[in-house]
Scaffold this active site. Structure first.
Site, PDB file in Angstrom:
ATOM      1  CB  SER A   1     -23.718  -7.229 -66.647  1.00  0.00           C
ATOM      2  OG  SER A   1     -25.221  -7.605 -66.222  1.00  0.00           O
TER       3      SER A   1
ATOM      4  CB  THR B   1     -27.483  -8.746 -61.038  1.00  0.00           C
ATOM      5  OG1 THR B   1     -28.639  -7.926 -61.565  1.00  0.00           O
ATOM      6  CG2 THR B   1     -27.065  -8.103 -59.494  1.00  0.00           C
ATOM      7  CG  ASP B   2     -29.373  -7.782 -66.131  1.00  0.00           C
ATOM      8  OD1 ASP B   2     -30.197  -8.409 -65.093  1.00  0.00           O
ATOM      9  OD2 ASP B   2     -29.684  -7.049 -66.654  1.00  0.00           O
TER      10      ASP B   2
ATOM     11  CB  THR C   1     -28.344  -2.084 -60.872  1.00  0.00           C
ATOM     12  OG1 THR C   1     -29.009  -2.415 -61.991  1.00  0.00           O
ATOM     13  CG2 THR C   1     -29.411  -1.581 -59.914  1.00  0.00           C
TER      14      THR C   1
HETATM   15  N1  ASP Z   1     -29.087  -3.977 -65.648  1.00  0.00           N
HETATM   16  C1  ASP Z   1     -28.283  -4.288 -64.646  1.00  0.00           C
HETATM   17  C2  ASP Z   1     -27.155  -5.010 -65.241  1.00  0.00           C
HETATM   18  O1  ASP Z   1     -26.057  -4.357 -65.359  1.00  0.00           O
HETATM   19  C3  ASP Z   1     -28.969  -5.188 -63.415  1.00  0.00           C
HETATM   20  C4  ASP Z   1     -28.122  -5.196 -62.438  1.00  0.00           C
HETATM   21  O2  ASP Z   1     -27.164  -4.737 -62.374  1.00  0.00           O
HETATM   22  O3  ASP Z   1     -28.765  -5.543 -61.499  1.00  0.00           O
HETATM   23  O4  ASP Z   1     -27.072  -6.118 -65.120  1.00  0.00           O
END
Ligand code: ASP
Length: 332
Positions: free
Chosen positions: A62, A96-97, A24
């Site tokens: 992620s 973050t995932d 993100t």
């Molecule tokens: N969908 C995103 C990821 O790549 C969420 C994020 O980055 O916070 O994990």
């Protein structure tokens, strides 16, 4: 390919490599992802803090990052440190995932005391009050701090510094999602100062007992199977029958499990496939079999199931006794 993308305002600025993987933090409302260089250019003041070099690693969310990426990323970071003694540290931008898994894998396999800081964001780069630029700036300030060495891999978001070992994503949406619940964050990034208040006491990075072995091309197959009320253990048995090298069970509080699951342990453990008991409850430890004397089980302590899995995958690059696995769980 590394590129320098910041004007220098002093010869003594620390040099930092930013490795961009996506997530993100690089996302845009209209779709598509920013490059690492674009990400860095969007951070006001970064060029006054450090000489930034940027490397594109991947451009994916992620949820698409897995063990193959962990291996490549770890080798890349180790190689960079080895070949560049004057590099101050590395920032990895990441979704973050699954940041917890990647961060913990690096925490166990980077053979270095210089800092590696993982950074993501909860709002994409074109959102109102995007948090990515502030998180990147905070990460650079953390790397510039004299106490940052030998603390393992750090996760910096929302002006907080967390250890890769203890941090969990706890909220699906909010910017204060990363929390180290039981033992707390390591420090904070204030407007005028970076403050460390706690040190990691488990083994990691240059003093880790596990390493990414040079010959490893693929990590062992370690599925994670969740217990649930009324479980007939068919998913656990399917994981075992698929030829898993070990299985992590996400059990109930304290490691308690459904009767059918408990029954299945016996055959799996007797066949030499390690079973690691972890808890779905976020605080407290699983240190022994709470429902009997099931010899041969491994207990994850306060490592959550998905991090216990990372440690077992690394450990099983070579044959390991239950005692070795337990020692690693207790100390890493
Ligand atoms: N969908 C995103 C990821 O790549 C969420 C994020 O980055 O916070 O994990």
């Amino acid at each position: 390919m590394a590129s320098i993308c910041a004007p220098v305002s002093g010869q003594d600025l620390p040099r930092i490599l930013v490795i961009a993987t996506g997530g993100t933090i690089a996302g845009q409302e209209q779709g598509g992802q920013l490059t690492g260089a674009q990400l860095v250019e969007a951070v006001p003041g970064l060029a006054d803090l450090a000489l930034i070099e940027v490397e594109e690693f991947s451009r994916v969310g992620s949820s698409a990052i897995g063990p193959g990426h962990w291996i490549r990323l770890s080798r890349r970071v180790n190689r960079v440190f080895e070949s560049d003694p004057s590099l101050a540290g590395v920032i990895v931008t990441h979704g973050t995932d699954t940041m917890e898994e990647t961060a913990y894998f690096l925490h166990l396999t980077i053979e270095e005391t210089r800092p590696v800081v993982m950074v993501g964001s909860m709002r994409n780069s074109t959102a109102v009050s995007a948090d990515g630029p502030a998180n990147l700036l905070a990460a650079a300030r953390v790397i510039g701090h004299p106490e940052v060495k030998a603390q393992g891999v750090l996760v910096v978001l929302n002006d907080e510094i967390h250890s890769a070992r203890d941090v969990r994503k706890t909220d699906n949406n909010r910017v204060d999602t990363f929390v180290s619940r039981e033992f707390g964050m390591l420090g904070v990034v204030d407007v005028d100062n970076v403050v460390f208040r706690r040190k990691v006491t488990t083994r990691h990075t240059s003093v880790s007992e596990v390493h990414l072995l040079p010959e490893t091309t693929e990590l062992p197959d370690v599925p994670l199977v969740a217990d649930f009320a009324g479980n007939d253990a068919s998913l656990l048995k399917a994981a075992y029958e698929s030829g898993a090298d070990a299985i992590v069970v996400q059990a109930f509080a304290g490691g308690r499990a459904s009767p059918a699951v408990r029954e299945a342990y016996e055959e799996i453990v007797a066949s030499g496939v390690p079973v690691v008991l972890a808890s779905r409850v976020p605080e407290g430890r699983v240190m022994s079999d709470p429902q009997g004397t099931n010899d041969g089980l491994v207990y994850s302590g306060d490592l959550p199931p998905h991090k216990a899995r990372v440690l077992v995958m690394l450990a099983l690059q070579r044959p390991s006794s239950t005692a070795r696995l337990q020692r690693l769980m207790d100390t890493h």
